[in-house]
Design a protein around this motif. Structure first.
Motif, short mmCIF file in Angstrom:
data_model
loop_
_atom_site.label_atom_id
_atom_site.label_comp_id
_atom_site.label_asym_id
_atom_site.label_seq_id
_atom_site.Cartn_x
_atom_site.Cartn_y
_atom_site.Cartn_z
N HIS A 49 0.83 -1.21 0.00
CA HIS A 49 0.00 0.00 0.00
C HIS A 49 0.87 1.26 0.00
O HIS A 49 0.94 1.97 -1.00
CB HIS A 49 -0.96 -0.03 1.22
CG HIS A 49 -1.87 1.15 1.30
ND1 HIS A 49 -2.18 1.74 2.50
CD2 HIS A 49 -2.51 1.85 0.34
CE1 HIS A 49 -3.00 2.77 2.26
NE2 HIS A 49 -3.21 2.85 0.96
N ARG A 50 1.60 1.52 1.08
CA ARG A 50 2.42 2.73 1.14
C ARG A 50 3.84 2.44 1.63
O ARG A 50 4.53 3.33 2.10
CB ARG A 50 1.77 3.79 2.05
CG ARG A 50 0.51 4.42 1.48
CD ARG A 50 0.80 5.27 0.23
NE ARG A 50 -0.42 5.80 -0.36
CZ ARG A 50 -1.15 5.17 -1.29
NH1 ARG A 50 -0.78 3.97 -1.70
NH2 ARG A 50 -2.23 5.73 -1.77
N ALA A 52 5.14 0.74 4.17
CA ALA A 52 5.53 0.63 5.58
C ALA A 52 6.14 -0.76 5.85
O ALA A 52 5.86 -1.72 5.13
CB ALA A 52 4.33 0.86 6.49
N TRP A 71 -4.12 -2.96 6.77
CA TRP A 71 -4.41 -3.98 5.76
C TRP A 71 -3.91 -5.33 6.28
O TRP A 71 -2.85 -5.41 6.92
CB TRP A 71 -3.70 -3.67 4.44
CG TRP A 71 -4.25 -2.50 3.67
CD1 TRP A 71 -4.96 -1.43 4.15
CD2 TRP A 71 -4.12 -2.28 2.25
NE1 TRP A 71 -5.27 -0.56 3.15
CE2 TRP A 71 -4.77 -1.06 1.97
CE3 TRP A 71 -3.53 -2.99 1.21
CZ2 TRP A 71 -4.85 -0.54 0.67
CZ3 TRP A 71 -3.60 -2.46 -0.08
CH2 TRP A 71 -4.25 -1.26 -0.35
#
Ligand code: FES
Ligand code: CO
Length: 318
Positions: A49-50, A52, A71
């Motif tokens: 997703h981003r 991390a 998530w």
């Protein structure tokens, strides 16, 4: 990089508990975790997703939950829940990057690419008592560390009074007889040791057998004279990066009386003698195409370097 197509040990099987475990292999951050079926999974330690670190998250209901937006990913890497969108079914493209991982010999082995071999190396029968030493994180390459394990000429100097003595510095002639698949073996190597094991009271002649099991794994078997214990040491090295490694020594012994702690203290003392030398060597990558002087006592090192070259394990040195 051909190194990506090999199996490398990254952790002890027992290291992966309820929480995700970050490890590094060939410079890539990975996260190990146990899925709902109890199987260990190895993902890139990066949320799709981003970005991390998934290892900062948690295992929730048998799924790996990202620490940032929550998530959750199943053992296949597929995203199963996006808490910001209850009821939304994520598509197959919402997936974590998953790598092959298998347990063998008490360790977890990961292959980042396409496995060149079906499984990690096999082992011959060994004494039943098993003691794990390490891990030791070492600031040199895995092949430098393995070559040191295969080298006896340093015993008289680095391990004076423990594994050798300057009065017995000579390395007798020995034969290297490779296996059918090209792995170097020294079937019989005599060495004098002032203190051959944790329980030894004095010096002893020891007969060694060395076998390279895979590019960064080797087995040393000691058969001392008399009724002293027989010991076997496995060295498993993980190439955390091309110039650093994580090492485990696994001791198999017929010694049933010396406590684990004493065996560990002995091995830690030995490795503390090796470490400053290993970390001082330059270059950190093993020179595989010349550049370092060799003598007849180094024929096992020379055979090991030939084996790595043939297997294409060079870290770009040649
Ligand atoms: Fe992982 Fe958003 S970065 S859920
Ligand atoms: Co040493």
């Amino acid at each position: 990089m051909v190194e990506r197509d090999h199996w490398w040990p990254v952790a002890l099987d027992g290291d992966v508990g309820a929480a995700p475990l970050p490890v590094t292999l060939l410079g890539e951050p990975l996260v190990l975790w146990r899925d709902g079926a109890g199987a260990v999974q190895a993902f890139a330690d990066r949320c799709p997703h981003r970005g991390a670190r998934l290892s900062l998250g948690a295992v929730v209901g048998g799924q790996l939950q990202c620490p940032y937006h929550g998530w959750r990913f199943d053992g296949d890497g597929r995203c199963r829940a996006i808490p910001a969108l209850p009821g939304f079914a994520p598509s197959a493209s919402h997936a974590a990057c998953r790598h092959a991982v298998v347990p063998a010999h008490g360790l977890l082995w990961v292959c980042l690419g396409t496995p060149a071999a079906p499984a990690p190396p096999a082992l011959p029968p060994l004494p039943p008592r098993r003691v794990v030493h390490g891990p030791f994180d070492v600031a040199t390459s895995a092949p430098r560390a393995i070559e040191n394990f295969l080298d006896t000429a340093h015993f008289a100097y680095v391990h004076d009074g423990w594994l050798g003595a300057p009065t017995h510095a000579e390395v007798p002639p020995y034969e290297v007889t490779p296996t059918a698949d090209g792995r170097p073996v020294v079937p019989d190597y005599p060495a004098w040791q002032p203190r051959a094991t944790a329980s030894a009271q004095g010096g002893a002649w020891v007969r060694y057998r060395y076998e390279v099991l895979s590019p960064f794994a080797a087995l040393l078997q000691k058969q001392p004279e008399g009724d002293a214990p027989a010991d076997a040491y496995l060295m498993w090295a993980c190439p955390t990066t091309p110039e650093t490694c994580r090492v485990w020594f696994v001791q198999h012994t017929t010694d049933t009386t010396t406590p684990d702690e004493a065996l560990r203290d002995f091995q830690s003392a030995i490795f503390a003698q090796d470490r400053p030398i290993l970390e001082s060597q330059t270059p950190k990558r093993l020179p595989l195409c010349g550049g370092e002087a060799m003598c007849a006592a180094d024929r096992l090192s020379a055979a090991y370097r030939r084996y790595l070259r043939t297997a294409g394990i060079t870290f770009g040195v040649c």
